[in-house]
Design a protein around this motif. Structure first.
Motif, PDB file in Angstrom:
ATOM      1  N   THR A   2       0.829  -1.197   0.000  1.00 10.94           N
ATOM      2  CA  THR A   2       0.000   0.000   0.000  1.00 10.94           C
ATOM      3  C   THR A   2       0.873   1.261   0.000  1.00 10.94           C
ATOM      4  O   THR A   2       2.078   1.212   0.267  1.00 10.94           O
ATOM      5  CB  THR A   2      -0.875   0.035   1.260  1.00 10.94           C
ATOM      6  OG1 THR A   2      -0.001   0.168   2.392  1.00 10.94           O
ATOM      7  CG2 THR A   2      -1.705  -1.233   1.411  1.00 10.94           C
ATOM      8  N   ARG A  40      -1.733   1.809 -10.247  1.00 10.91           N
ATOM      9  CA  ARG A  40      -1.619   2.857  -9.230  1.00 10.91           C
ATOM     10  C   ARG A  40      -0.156   2.939  -8.809  1.00 10.91           C
ATOM     11  O   ARG A  40       0.459   1.906  -8.503  1.00 10.91           O
ATOM     12  CB  ARG A  40      -2.430   2.508  -7.967  1.00 10.91           C
ATOM     13  CG  ARG A  40      -3.928   2.486  -8.144  1.00 10.91           C
ATOM     14  CD  ARG A  40      -4.502   3.905  -8.151  1.00 10.91           C
ATOM     15  NE  ARG A  40      -5.964   3.895  -8.140  1.00 10.91           N
ATOM     16  CZ  ARG A  40      -6.721   3.733  -9.240  1.00 10.91           C
ATOM     17  NH1 ARG A  40      -6.150   3.580 -10.429  1.00 10.91           N
ATOM     18  NH2 ARG A  40      -8.034   3.734  -9.134  1.00 10.91           N
ATOM     19  N   GLU A  60      -0.435   9.049  -4.239  1.00 12.18           N
ATOM     20  CA  GLU A  60      -0.805   7.901  -5.084  1.00 12.18           C
ATOM     21  C   GLU A  60      -1.513   8.420  -6.323  1.00 12.18           C
ATOM     22  O   GLU A  60      -2.438   9.228  -6.216  1.00 12.18           O
ATOM     23  CB  GLU A  60      -1.710   6.938  -4.301  1.00 12.18           C
ATOM     24  CG  GLU A  60      -2.047   5.680  -5.108  1.00 12.18           C
ATOM     25  CD  GLU A  60      -2.754   4.612  -4.273  1.00 12.18           C
ATOM     26  OE1 GLU A  60      -2.460   4.520  -3.058  1.00 12.18           O
ATOM     27  OE2 GLU A  60      -3.603   3.901  -4.828  1.00 12.18           O
ATOM     28  N   ILE A  61      -1.064   7.989  -7.493  1.00 14.22           N
ATOM     29  CA  ILE A  61      -1.679   8.432  -8.746  1.00 14.22           C
ATOM     30  C   ILE A  61      -2.248   7.235  -9.497  1.00 14.22           C
ATOM     31  O   ILE A  61      -1.831   6.094  -9.298  1.00 14.22           O
ATOM     32  CB  ILE A  61      -0.679   9.183  -9.651  1.00 14.22           C
ATOM     33  CG1 ILE A  61       0.517   8.280 -10.021  1.00 14.22           C
ATOM     34  CG2 ILE A  61      -0.212  10.476  -8.994  1.00 14.22           C
ATOM     35  CD1 ILE A  61       1.441   8.881 -11.078  1.00 14.22           C
ATOM     36  N   ASP A  62      -3.202   7.553 -10.397  1.00 17.54           N
ATOM     37  CA  ASP A  62      -3.744   6.484 -11.237  1.00 17.54           C
ATOM     38  C   ASP A  62      -3.008   6.468 -12.581  1.00 17.54           C
ATOM     39  O   ASP A  62      -2.032   7.197 -12.782  1.00 17.54           O
ATOM     40  CB  ASP A  62      -5.257   6.636 -11.399  1.00 17.54           C
ATOM     41  CG  ASP A  62      -5.639   7.823 -12.274  1.00 17.54           C
ATOM     42  OD1 ASP A  62      -4.731   8.541 -12.769  1.00 17.54           O
ATOM     43  OD2 ASP A  62      -6.844   8.057 -12.457  1.00 17.54           O
ATOM     44  N   ARG A  66      -3.486  11.152 -12.334  1.00 13.55           N
ATOM     45  CA  ARG A  66      -4.317  11.930 -11.407  1.00 13.55           C
ATOM     46  C   ARG A  66      -4.086  11.480  -9.967  1.00 13.55           C
ATOM     47  O   ARG A  66      -3.955  10.273  -9.716  1.00 13.55           O
ATOM     48  CB  ARG A  66      -5.805  11.753 -11.755  1.00 13.55           C
ATOM     49  CG  ARG A  66      -6.168  12.309 -13.110  1.00 13.55           C
ATOM     50  CD  ARG A  66      -7.602  11.972 -13.466  1.00 13.55           C
ATOM     51  NE  ARG A  66      -7.839  10.523 -13.444  1.00 13.55           N
ATOM     52  CZ  ARG A  66      -8.910   9.932 -13.972  1.00 13.55           C
ATOM     53  NH1 ARG A  66      -9.842  10.659 -14.568  1.00 13.55           N
ATOM     54  NH2 ARG A  66      -9.049   8.626 -13.908  1.00 13.55           N
ATOM     55  N   VAL A  67      -4.067  12.454  -9.039  1.00 15.60           N
ATOM     56  CA  VAL A  67      -3.833  12.115  -7.627  1.00 15.60           C
ATOM     57  C   VAL A  67      -5.065  11.411  -7.047  1.00 15.60           C
ATOM     58  O   VAL A  67      -6.166  11.939  -7.106  1.00 15.60           O
ATOM     59  CB  VAL A  67      -3.496  13.374  -6.803  1.00 15.60           C
ATOM     60  CG1 VAL A  67      -3.382  13.028  -5.321  1.00 15.60           C
ATOM     61  CG2 VAL A  67      -2.200  13.998  -7.308  1.00 15.60           C
ATOM     62  N   MET A  68      -4.842  10.215  -6.519  1.00 19.27           N
ATOM     63  CA  MET A  68      -5.917   9.446  -5.885  1.00 19.27           C
ATOM     64  C   MET A  68      -5.893   9.639  -4.377  1.00 19.27           C
ATOM     65  O   MET A  68      -6.928   9.730  -3.728  1.00 19.27           O
ATOM     66  CB  MET A  68      -5.753   7.932  -6.191  1.00 19.27           C
ATOM     67  CG  MET A  68      -5.842   7.565  -7.655  1.00 19.27           C
ATOM     68  SD  MET A  68      -7.558   7.631  -8.261  1.00 19.27           S
ATOM     69  CE  MET A  68      -7.523   9.150  -9.228  1.00 19.27           C
ATOM     70  N   THR A  69      -4.689   9.673  -3.814  1.00 16.63           N
ATOM     71  CA  THR A  69      -4.536   9.800  -2.361  1.00 16.63           C
ATOM     72  C   THR A  69      -3.369  10.734  -2.068  1.00 16.63           C
ATOM     73  O   THR A  69      -2.342  10.664  -2.748  1.00 16.63           O
ATOM     74  CB  THR A  69      -4.225   8.433  -1.710  1.00 16.63           C
ATOM     75  OG1 THR A  69      -5.162   7.461  -2.178  1.00 16.63           O
ATOM     76  CG2 THR A  69      -4.288   8.520  -0.182  1.00 16.63           C
ATOM     77  N   SER A  71      -1.924  14.825  -0.751  1.00 17.01           N
ATOM     78  CA  SER A  71      -1.984  16.169  -1.314  1.00 17.01           C
ATOM     79  C   SER A  71      -0.643  16.457  -1.968  1.00 17.01           C
ATOM     80  O   SER A  71       0.381  15.904  -1.612  1.00 17.01           O
ATOM     81  CB  SER A  71      -2.276  17.184  -0.220  1.00 17.01           C
ATOM     82  OG  SER A  71      -1.286  17.126   0.765  1.00 17.01           O
TER      83      SER A  71
END
Lengths: 200, 200, 200, 200
Positions: A2, A40, A60-62, A66-69, A71
């Motif tokens: 994770t 991810r 975390e990006i996809d 794009r930022v998933m988690t 800032s």
């Protein structure tokens, strides 16, 4: 693994690279794969000083960047991390800015051939010093969204590549996990310095 | 000394060599003699990252290179450690991959002569800077089982040798114990850098 | 200051020099003046590894180089430390073996002139970068008892000297105390590296 | 921020620069702006060894270079710190003496142009590697009270400058705060080393 597990490991690698002079200022970025389907990545946010990086500065990006988690804005070069993760199934990607990789990237023409060194056996799948490793040099750009597909295409067509350079910019290398990517980084930095000093 | 006593000492030497850039990636291996009759060496297992080496990754091998104690595969180059222990009665053998030893090993022809430096007095038995030290350069191979006897023969015939290079690969040096081997390593690395920079 | 006070300070300086690569193996020696009348120096014993030096390995010698306090043999080069203490009234003498001082000592003819650098102002009594510092290069010898008087004579006649080199051997510098001697050492090492790299 | 807040930060930066070999001996000085109206700087006192600098060795000066708080004499070069604070509104000024900045300052004519490197993007306001950075080289002097106005005039007329060199002396760079000034320092040191090694 994770984001919470990978962030401290990426932070530690960044700190080591900074200490060795391979990530000065706010340069360099580091990623590790959180999941493959959907893709991810845990990746260092843009513009962060690697001397003082904290796990909270890993986002975390996809697969579209794009930022998933978390800032923070990912670097435009996250496109290259995603391209490498896709083309090579990499579990970790390290992008550094060292003195010798910068010099080699500048004096090489289309790429760098390295042959005959025992240290090459530190690269995954290389069993003899007689191996010839070839790293392409891509021209630098500020439009990686546009240029990343070319890199991804190259890596897909050349599955035996372990790294590449960007002109007057730095090195990208990777591995199935962070330990292997770090070993590849040390191997390439060693070889660039040998070649650079021999030439000097 | 026993494997249990030597393993932490070898681990510490490996860590120091890694920190100085003399053992990047999973390169380099280090050994110390546990007993002479029968011959037993404590030696770093193959493929281990020297940055994170632990005493548990040191194995004990016999004179044929078979693991007697510990888990892990010894390097093919353990044959050279055994050859040095036999030919020179060495208590410790250090094999490193530094930038300068790699460069010197590449530009030298059959060997390297080093003469006139005060630092040479750091080598066992050398009492004056007027000493001329000669290090042979052996060609690299992936078949050390086949090539080690040649090295052993050379060392038996040249008992005043303190080290040798392998082409585009690195340095072997040794001593009656780990402290002396480490001193020899520092002496050679210093002299290689002086010679390499002068040439540069 | 007494031997008991100076020994930990010399140990710390030696450790710093070792860490910077200026005192590899068992090379280099360091002294500080305990008393002037009669002349007594605290000095590192011969053949000690500077990486692991302890205060117990510092001995006190008299003006003839005989050990007054402590166990261990002083280096033959203690004659040069005594010569400098006498000729220049030095409170501390540092003798190091760095890569760049070795190279400069080899390529220079009778001496090295350094001129025009701001860093020269770190030398005692130098108030402008327009200063021209001249370091003689003495030939190396294994008979310092015989050769030290020539060095002492030179230093007495040239009271503005801050250091000298020994051919393919290293640097001697000094100061009124250990802090000044260390500053002079850093100044010279910096300047040797600048000159050496410019030439390279 | 107050002197009490800035002094430990300046001390830490000085320690880092010393450790990297950018502030040998008693060279280099570092400042940060306490207030703009009236202008007040926290600045390292003159002649202090950066290896052992303590916050008590940072003084506060006014716009004429007079000590307002703390004991110790400010360097003559505090005039340049004040000039930079005025001309560029800098919140922090770092002046260092590295090997590579000294070499570049010596071989450059009137200035140094650096172009085409990704690392340039670490400079404030630079968004592309195609940027061309120009650093003037000013001749060294011992009369900075007399020479500082010329530097201040230059910086006022060239607001896009991020640093300058003084011949055979070192680098001045700055930023809106200490973090930015430090980033600029790392960027310039990196680029000087790349350029210097390429030339070597």
């Amino acid at each position: 693994m994770t984001l919470a597990e990978l962030a401290p490991q990426l932070t530690e690698i960044a700190r080591q690279c900074y200490a060795r002079g391979w990530a000065p200022g706010t340069s360099s970025n580091f990623s590790a794969t959180v999941s493959r389907d959907p893709l991810r990545l845990a990746i260092t946010a843009s513009g962060i000083d690697k001397a003082t990086l904290t796990p909270a500065e890993i986002v975390e990006i996809d697969g579209l960047g794009r930022v998933m988690t978390g800032s923070g804005r990912p670097s435009a070069e996250s496109r290259l991390h995603l391209a490498i993760a896709r083309a090579r199934g990499a579990g970790a990607v390290l992008h550094t800015h060292s003195i010798w990789s910068t010099i080699i990237s500048e004096v090489a023409e289309g790429g760098v051939a390295i042959e005959g060194y025992e240290m090459l056996k530190g690269l995954d799948g290389v069993a003899t010093h007689e191996h010839r490793e070839w790293l392409p040099v891509f021209e630098n750009t500020q439009d990686w969204a546009g240029a990343a597909p070319e890199v991804e295409g190259f890596l897909t067509e050349h599955p035996d590549t372990h790294g590449f350079l960007i002109r007057r910019h730095g090195l990208y290398t990777w591995g199935r996990d962070l330990a292997e990517a770090r070993r590849h980084l040390e191997v390439f930095e060693f070889l660039f310095e040998v070649i650079g000093r021999k030439r000097g």
